[in-house]
Scaffold this motif. Structure first.
Motif, PDB file in Angstrom:
ATOM      1  N   ALA A   1       0.829  -1.210   0.000  1.00 49.07           N
ATOM      2  CA  ALA A   1       0.000   0.000   0.000  1.00 49.07           C
ATOM      3  C   ALA A   1       0.863   1.260   0.000  1.00 49.07           C
ATOM      4  N   LYS A   2       1.911   1.276   0.806  1.00 46.85           N
ATOM      5  CA  LYS A   2       2.816   2.435   0.821  1.00 46.85           C
ATOM      6  C   LYS A   2       3.468   2.623  -0.543  1.00 46.85           C
ATOM      7  N   LYS A   3       3.873   1.530  -1.156  1.00 50.76           N
ATOM      8  CA  LYS A   3       4.507   1.582  -2.481  1.00 50.76           C
ATOM      9  C   LYS A   3       3.527   2.121  -3.523  1.00 50.76           C
ATOM     10  N   LEU A   4       2.279   1.684  -3.460  1.00 54.44           N
ATOM     11  CA  LEU A   4       1.284   2.141  -4.430  1.00 54.44           C
ATOM     12  C   LEU A   4       1.055   3.646  -4.324  1.00 54.44           C
ATOM     13  N   VAL A   5       1.023   4.167  -3.106  1.00 54.64           N
ATOM     14  CA  VAL A   5       0.875   5.610  -2.919  1.00 54.64           C
ATOM     15  C   VAL A   5       2.062   6.327  -3.563  1.00 54.64           C
ATOM     16  N   GLU A   6       3.275   5.828  -3.305  1.00 52.13           N
ATOM     17  CA  GLU A   6       4.481   6.440  -3.879  1.00 52.13           C
ATOM     18  C   GLU A   6       4.459   6.404  -5.398  1.00 52.13           C
ATOM     19  N   GLU A   7       3.843   5.369  -5.978  1.00 55.43           N
ATOM     20  CA  GLU A   7       3.798   5.209  -7.436  1.00 55.43           C
ATOM     21  C   GLU A   7       2.616   5.942  -8.078  1.00 55.43           C
ATOM     22  N   GLY A   8       1.873   6.688  -7.289  1.00 58.33           N
ATOM     23  CA  GLY A   8       0.820   7.520  -7.843  1.00 58.33           C
ATOM     24  C   GLY A   8      -0.525   6.861  -8.062  1.00 58.33           C
ATOM     25  N   PHE A   9      -0.781   5.741  -7.407  1.00 62.25           N
ATOM     26  CA  PHE A   9      -2.095   5.112  -7.517  1.00 62.25           C
ATOM     27  C   PHE A   9      -3.131   6.032  -6.878  1.00 62.25           C
ATOM     28  N   GLY A  10      -4.344   6.020  -7.437  1.00 60.06           N
ATOM     29  CA  GLY A  10      -5.381   6.915  -6.967  1.00 60.06           C
ATOM     30  C   GLY A  10      -6.377   6.287  -6.019  1.00 60.06           C
ATOM     31  N   ALA A  11      -6.430   4.942  -5.979  1.00 60.81           N
ATOM     32  CA  ALA A  11      -7.377   4.257  -5.101  1.00 60.81           C
ATOM     33  C   ALA A  11      -6.950   2.805  -4.937  1.00 60.81           C
ATOM     34  N   ILE A  12      -7.336   2.235  -3.795  1.00 59.98           N
ATOM     35  CA  ILE A  12      -7.084   0.822  -3.502  1.00 59.98           C
ATOM     36  C   ILE A  12      -8.383   0.208  -3.013  1.00 59.98           C
ATOM     37  N   GLU A  13      -8.695  -0.958  -3.521  1.00 55.03           N
ATOM     38  CA  GLU A  13      -9.837  -1.742  -3.042  1.00 55.03           C
ATOM     39  C   GLU A  13      -9.271  -3.049  -2.497  1.00 55.03           C
ATOM     40  N   LEU A  14      -9.836  -3.539  -1.400  1.00 56.32           N
ATOM     41  CA  LEU A  14      -9.331  -4.737  -0.733  1.00 56.32           C
ATOM     42  C   LEU A  14     -10.360  -5.853  -0.786  1.00 56.32           C
ATOM     43  N   CYS A  15      -9.893  -7.086  -0.868  1.00 63.14           N
ATOM     44  CA  CYS A  15     -10.800  -8.229  -0.826  1.00 63.14           C
ATOM     45  C   CYS A  15     -11.363  -8.374   0.588  1.00 63.14           C
ATOM     46  N   GLY A  16     -12.367  -9.191   0.718  1.00 62.49           N
ATOM     47  CA  GLY A  16     -13.032  -9.378   1.996  1.00 62.49           C
ATOM     48  C   GLY A  16     -12.165  -9.946   3.098  1.00 62.49           C
ATOM     49  N   ALA A  17     -11.044 -10.565   2.768  1.00 63.58           N
ATOM     50  CA  ALA A  17     -10.162 -11.126   3.784  1.00 63.58           C
ATOM     51  C   ALA A  17      -9.594 -10.050   4.711  1.00 63.58           C
ATOM     52  N   PHE A  18      -9.578  -8.807   4.265  1.00 65.01           N
ATOM     53  CA  PHE A  18      -9.019  -7.728   5.083  1.00 65.01           C
ATOM     54  C   PHE A  18      -9.961  -7.310   6.203  1.00 65.01           C
ATOM     55  N   GLY A  19     -11.223  -7.119   5.904  1.00 61.32           N
ATOM     56  CA  GLY A  19     -12.167  -6.641   6.912  1.00 61.32           C
ATOM     57  C   GLY A  19     -11.916  -5.187   7.266  1.00 61.32           C
ATOM     58  N   GLU A  20     -12.806  -4.651   8.065  1.00 56.61           N
ATOM     59  CA  GLU A  20     -12.746  -3.222   8.394  1.00 56.61           C
ATOM     60  C   GLU A  20     -11.485  -2.845   9.175  1.00 56.61           C
ATOM     61  N   GLU A  21     -11.115  -3.624  10.158  1.00 57.31           N
ATOM     62  CA  GLU A  21      -9.952  -3.280  10.990  1.00 57.31           C
ATOM     63  C   GLU A  21      -8.677  -3.165  10.165  1.00 57.31           C
ATOM     64  N   ASN A  22      -8.425  -4.142   9.300  1.00 57.09           N
ATOM     65  CA  ASN A  22      -7.215  -4.099   8.473  1.00 57.09           C
ATOM     66  C   ASN A  22      -7.299  -3.019   7.405  1.00 57.09           C
ATOM     67  N   ALA A  23      -8.495  -2.762   6.889  1.00 61.32           N
ATOM     68  CA  ALA A  23      -8.659  -1.670   5.927  1.00 61.32           C
ATOM     69  C   ALA A  23      -8.295  -0.346   6.596  1.00 61.32           C
ATOM     70  N   ARG A  24      -8.759  -0.148   7.813  1.00 58.65           N
ATOM     71  CA  ARG A  24      -8.424   1.082   8.543  1.00 58.65           C
ATOM     72  C   ARG A  24      -6.922   1.190   8.818  1.00 58.65           C
ATOM     73  N   LYS A  25      -6.293   0.057   9.086  1.00 61.94           N
ATOM     74  CA  LYS A  25      -4.844   0.064   9.299  1.00 61.94           C
ATOM     75  C   LYS A  25      -4.125   0.540   8.040  1.00 61.94           C
ATOM     76  N   LEU A  26      -4.598   0.108   6.870  1.00 64.15           N
ATOM     77  CA  LEU A  26      -3.963   0.539   5.628  1.00 64.15           C
ATOM     78  C   LEU A  26      -4.220   2.020   5.346  1.00 64.15           C
ATOM     79  N   VAL A  27      -5.369   2.528   5.746  1.00 65.43           N
ATOM     80  CA  VAL A  27      -5.617   3.970   5.627  1.00 65.43           C
ATOM     81  C   VAL A  27      -4.584   4.714   6.465  1.00 65.43           C
ATOM     82  N   GLU A  28      -4.332   4.209   7.661  1.00 68.06           N
ATOM     83  CA  GLU A  28      -3.344   4.828   8.556  1.00 68.06           C
ATOM     84  C   GLU A  28      -1.938   4.732   7.969  1.00 68.06           C
TER      85      GLU A  28
END
Length: 101
Positions: free
Chosen positions: A44-71
């Protein structure tokens, strides 16, 4: 060029070979894989550095891990995650855990 990533997480993936990119009319859509949250954070950090505009996660992540990636990405891009309707959660668990074909 707009870049979007869908990240799937599962211990059996090999991120070096289990990935794809689709280019269409000024957009690139990537389907990427990770084996665990540590790899997801780094990706996720690499994608931000490479200029990606959005990330979608599969259901295996769930809300808690999705929030961690936002952080981890310092809230620089939108991150969403797949969810199921409440009445279909068990069906999804059964399918992805291998209990159903």
């Amino acid at each position: 060029m707009k870049k979007f990533a869908m990240i799937q997480m599962g211990e059996d993936y090999d991120p070096k070979i289990h990935n794809a990119c689709f280019s269409l009319q000024g957009r690139e859509s990537y389907n990427l894989t990770v084996r665990n949250m540590e790899e997801a954070c780094e990706l996720a950090k690499k994608l931000v550095e490479e200029g990606f505009g959005a990330i979608e996660l599969c259901g295996a992540f769930g809300e808690e891990n999705a929030r961690k990636l936002v952080e981890v990405t310092e809230n620089k891009i939108p991150i969403g995650y797949v969810v199921n309707f409440p009445e279909q959660v068990q069906m999804a668990i059964d399918f992805f855990s291998g209990n159903k074909e």
